[in-house]
Scaffold this active site. Sequence first.
Site, short mmCIF file in Angstrom:
data_model
loop_
_atom_site.label_atom_id
_atom_site.label_comp_id
_atom_site.label_asym_id
_atom_site.label_seq_id
_atom_site.Cartn_x
_atom_site.Cartn_y
_atom_site.Cartn_z
N THR A 125 0.85 -1.19 0.00
CA THR A 125 0.00 0.00 0.00
C THR A 125 0.89 1.25 0.00
OG1 THR A 125 -1.70 1.26 1.17
CG2 THR A 125 -0.16 0.03 2.53
N ASN B 86 -0.33 3.92 1.44
CA ASN B 86 -0.95 4.70 2.51
C ASN B 86 -0.32 4.38 3.88
OD1 ASN B 86 -2.64 5.74 4.47
ND2 ASN B 86 -4.51 5.33 3.31
N ASP C 86 -7.56 -5.04 -1.93
CA ASP C 86 -8.25 -4.36 -3.02
C ASP C 86 -9.72 -4.26 -2.63
OD1 ASP C 86 -7.52 -3.28 -5.65
OD2 ASP C 86 -9.21 -4.49 -6.31
N THR C 87 -10.32 -3.11 -2.96
CA THR C 87 -11.70 -2.86 -2.56
C THR C 87 -12.54 -2.43 -3.74
OG1 THR C 87 -11.03 -2.17 -0.34
CG2 THR C 87 -13.17 -1.39 -1.09
N PHE D 33 -13.90 9.12 3.19
CA PHE D 33 -13.26 9.37 1.89
C PHE D 33 -14.03 8.59 0.83
CE2 PHE D 33 -11.20 5.32 0.93
CZ PHE D 33 -11.34 4.67 2.15
N TYR E 36 -16.42 7.02 -1.60
CA TYR E 36 -17.88 7.00 -1.75
C TYR E 36 -18.62 7.14 -0.42
CZ TYR E 36 -17.02 5.11 -6.48
OH TYR E 36 -16.63 4.92 -7.78
N ASP E 37 -17.90 7.39 0.67
CA ASP E 37 -18.52 7.42 2.00
C ASP E 37 -19.78 8.29 2.11
OD1 ASP E 37 -16.91 5.57 3.15
OD2 ASP E 37 -15.62 6.98 4.21
N HIS F 287 -16.09 -3.13 5.45
CA HIS F 287 -15.48 -4.17 4.63
C HIS F 287 -14.00 -4.34 4.96
CE1 HIS F 287 -15.84 -0.17 3.11
NE2 HIS F 287 -14.75 -0.31 2.39
N ARG F 288 -13.26 -3.21 4.98
CA ARG F 288 -11.82 -3.30 5.22
C ARG F 288 -11.53 -3.74 6.65
NH1 ARG F 288 -10.44 0.23 2.17
NH2 ARG F 288 -11.38 1.80 3.44
#
Length: 194
Positions: free
Chosen positions: A9, A11, A70-71, A150, A152-153, A178-179
């Site tokens: 990642t 991030n 991956d999301t 962040f 589509y929240d 999900h994450r």
Amino acid sequence: MKHKLIFATGNPNKVKEVNQILNGALEVVSMKDFGVTEDIPETSDTIEGNALQKARYLAKHYQVDCFSEDTGLEVEVLGGAPGVHTARYGGASRSAEANMGRLLKELGGEMNRVAQFKTVIALILDGKEYTFEGICKGSILRSQRGEGGFGYDPIFQPLGYDKSFAELPYSEKNKISHRGKAMEQLIEFLKNRG
Ligand code: IMP
């Protein structure tokens, strides 16, 4: 020596978060800290495929234990779209505004707004592959709500809530996201392995 695991990642917050939860059981380092600077290909047509592709790339080129995530957002009435195209649904800019704009336009006044976020984590450890999946069910709102989060929240409302993800505190979103769910499974697996 403590076992090192590379997290595919860019991030640093995600890396910090996992290390906090692992509490020293294992050391997770970012690609950058490990010295990987190139873009890793993501050309699969599934979320799971992309997660595996990234982890396999690192394992092959750097001979390391690693994991990637991956999301995608899957909307029922759109046949699972944007799915693997979630990040660039509104165009190459990958901007959240453009992505949400396109989704709201595609749905128009549609009554069925059922959707889910799906995260797949692919782990490669001692040459073996494992995947962990986290799903958060919900629906797409008719317009943006809330300032937090962040992507589509602001237009995603998790099932059982009357708030968008962007209206929930980060700590609460993490518990049901999900994450968060996929990470929980990964961490449980790693802890049990010792
Ligand atoms: P990535 O796999 O984390 O890069 O995410 C792919 C796309 O899904 C990006 O457009 C993100 O903005 C979006 N996305 C991923 N997770 C979330 C989330 O928790 N809330 C809203 N959008 C998300």
